[in-house]
Design a protein around this motif. Structure first.
Motif, PDB file in Angstrom:
ATOM      1  N   SER A  71       0.737  -1.267   0.029  1.00 15.22           N
ATOM      2  CA  SER A  71       0.218  -0.092   0.014  1.00 15.22           C
ATOM      3  C   SER A  71       0.889   1.282  -0.133  1.00 15.22           C
ATOM      4  O   SER A  71       2.231   1.095   0.462  1.00 15.22           O
ATOM      5  CB  SER A  71      -0.857   0.023   1.368  1.00 15.22           C
ATOM      6  N   LEU A  72       0.140   2.233  -0.359  1.00 11.15           N
ATOM      7  CA  LEU A  72       1.045   3.644  -0.289  1.00 11.15           C
ATOM      8  C   LEU A  72       0.246   4.717   0.100  1.00 11.15           C
ATOM      9  O   LEU A  72      -0.935   4.942  -0.431  1.00 11.15           O
ATOM     10  CB  LEU A  72       1.568   3.949  -1.830  1.00 11.15           C
ATOM     11  N   PRO A  73       0.800   5.922   0.824  1.00 12.35           N
ATOM     12  CA  PRO A  73      -0.156   6.791   1.034  1.00 12.35           C
ATOM     13  C   PRO A  73      -0.460   7.621   0.132  1.00 12.35           C
ATOM     14  O   PRO A  73       0.148   7.890  -1.222  1.00 12.35           O
ATOM     15  CB  PRO A  73       0.947   7.688   1.961  1.00 12.35           C
ATOM     16  N   MET A  74      -1.573   8.373   0.169  1.00  8.75           N
ATOM     17  CA  MET A  74      -2.052   8.944  -0.995  1.00  8.75           C
ATOM     18  C   MET A  74      -1.164  10.253  -1.463  1.00  8.75           C
ATOM     19  O   MET A  74      -1.153  10.629  -2.492  1.00  8.75           O
ATOM     20  CB  MET A  74      -3.338   9.805  -0.542  1.00  8.75           C
ATOM     21  N   SER A  75      -0.493  10.677  -0.333  1.00  6.36           N
ATOM     22  CA  SER A  75       0.725  11.758  -0.585  1.00  6.36           C
ATOM     23  C   SER A  75       1.771  11.269  -1.739  1.00  6.36           C
ATOM     24  O   SER A  75       2.025  12.148  -2.389  1.00  6.36           O
ATOM     25  CB  SER A  75       1.054  12.366   0.669  1.00  6.36           C
ATOM     26  N   GLU A  76       1.941  10.206  -1.528  1.00  7.95           N
ATOM     27  CA  GLU A  76       3.052   9.709  -2.505  1.00  7.95           C
ATOM     28  C   GLU A  76       2.527   9.391  -3.690  1.00  7.95           C
ATOM     29  O   GLU A  76       3.004   9.685  -4.698  1.00  7.95           O
ATOM     30  CB  GLU A  76       3.844   8.411  -1.956  1.00  7.95           C
ATOM     31  N   VAL A 107      -1.650   2.387   9.751  1.00  8.51           N
ATOM     32  CA  VAL A 107      -1.649   1.735  11.069  1.00  8.51           C
ATOM     33  C   VAL A 107      -1.023   2.556  12.376  1.00  8.51           C
ATOM     34  O   VAL A 107      -1.339   2.811  13.359  1.00  8.51           O
ATOM     35  CB  VAL A 107      -0.955   0.251  11.106  1.00  8.51           C
ATOM     36  N   GLU A 108       0.162   3.095  11.737  1.00  6.27           N
ATOM     37  CA  GLU A 108       1.009   4.172  12.563  1.00  6.27           C
ATOM     38  C   GLU A 108       0.392   5.308  12.819  1.00  6.27           C
ATOM     39  O   GLU A 108       0.257   6.001  13.961  1.00  6.27           O
ATOM     40  CB  GLU A 108       2.435   4.062  12.392  1.00  6.27           C
ATOM     41  N   ASP A 109      -0.164   5.977  11.826  1.00  6.24           N
ATOM     42  CA  ASP A 109      -0.956   7.187  11.772  1.00  6.24           C
ATOM     43  C   ASP A 109      -2.227   7.032  11.092  1.00  6.24           C
ATOM     44  O   ASP A 109      -2.604   6.912  10.040  1.00  6.24           O
ATOM     45  CB  ASP A 109       0.039   8.121  10.817  1.00  6.24           C
ATOM     46  N   ARG A 110      -3.484   7.306  12.255  1.00  7.15           N
ATOM     47  CA  ARG A 110      -4.760   6.818  11.615  1.00  7.15           C
ATOM     48  C   ARG A 110      -5.261   8.192  10.865  1.00  7.15           C
ATOM     49  O   ARG A 110      -6.136   7.859  10.112  1.00  7.15           O
ATOM     50  CB  ARG A 110      -5.684   6.840  12.926  1.00  7.15           C
TER      51      ARG A 110
END
Length: 219
Positions: A71-76, A107-110
């Motif tokens: 998975s990837l953050p939306m920002s990336e 998980v680490e940052d909701r």
């Protein structure tokens, strides 16, 4: 060059670069003029090649990015496609509706939104890339052996020209674009929020903008 009443701005010939620039990189300018037409037409040819369900260029890039990660953050994803976060959020929303990706909180940052590709997304991406590769291969097959060797020798330069690292592809790593300011229309030449240091507060931002306006009025 004067513009006739029925002539659009798009029809005007682009202004030539300053003379001092031409003396610095005349070869690069010449190559750019020669490369632009075939690269543009190849891009159009590949973008219009879609099996069944049509995937846009941006959708393909998002799915390609996700195919190489859990998975990837939306920002990336936004940074990889040079898009602001709000635009990427809309694009991902359409992929979610099509069943090609899913969204979850980190998980680490909701507060972080992470995106994952689904089996349907992988299937759609694979079908599109396979068709485009086969059609491009058919064109390459029409080249002579010497031309194919020249094309192969140019591959490192083409990767570099595209600012993509082939060792980590399909990942594309770029710096995120600054967030757009909303609720205000900027005057011409007025500094935008991206031109203000991230640590500056609103008060400092207004001060910089006021100074810029006063500077223009005094000219």
């Amino acid at each position: 060059m004067l513009r006739t009443p029925n002539q659009n701005a798009e029809d005007e010939e682009p202004a030539s670069p300053p003379a001092e620039q031409l003396t610095v990189w005349p070869k690069a300018l010449r190559l750019a003029k020669e490369l632009r037409p075939p690269l543009t037409m190849l891009g159009i040819f590949l973008r219009e090649t879609n099996p069944g369900e049509r995937l846009t260029t941006s959708q393909c890039l998002v799915l390609s990015q996700l195919s190489g990660a859990d998975s990837l953050p939306m920002s990336e994803l936004a940074a990889a496609d040079n898009k602001v976060l709000s635009t990427m959020t809309e694009l991902v929303g359409r992929l979610v509706a099509a069943g090609y990706v899913t969204k979850d909180n980190g998980v680490e940052d909701r507060r972080q939104v992470r995106v994952s590709i689904t089996d349907s997304g992988r299937t759609a991406l694979a079908a599109t890339l396979l068709l485009r590769t086969e059609l491009l291969a058919s064109r390459i097959d029409g080249l002579t052996g010497t031309e194919q060797s020249a094309l192969e020798a140019a591959l490192p330069a083409l990767w570099k020209l595209a600012a993509i690292d082939p060792t980590i592809w399909p990942r594309v790593v770029r710096q995120p674009l600054p967030r757009r300011r909303t609720g205000k229309t900027l005057r011409a030449n007025e500094p935008s929020g991206s031109e203000v240091a991230p640590s500056a507060g609103r008060k400092e931002s207004r001060k910089i903008q006021t100074q810029a306006v006063r500077g223009r009025e005094s000219r």
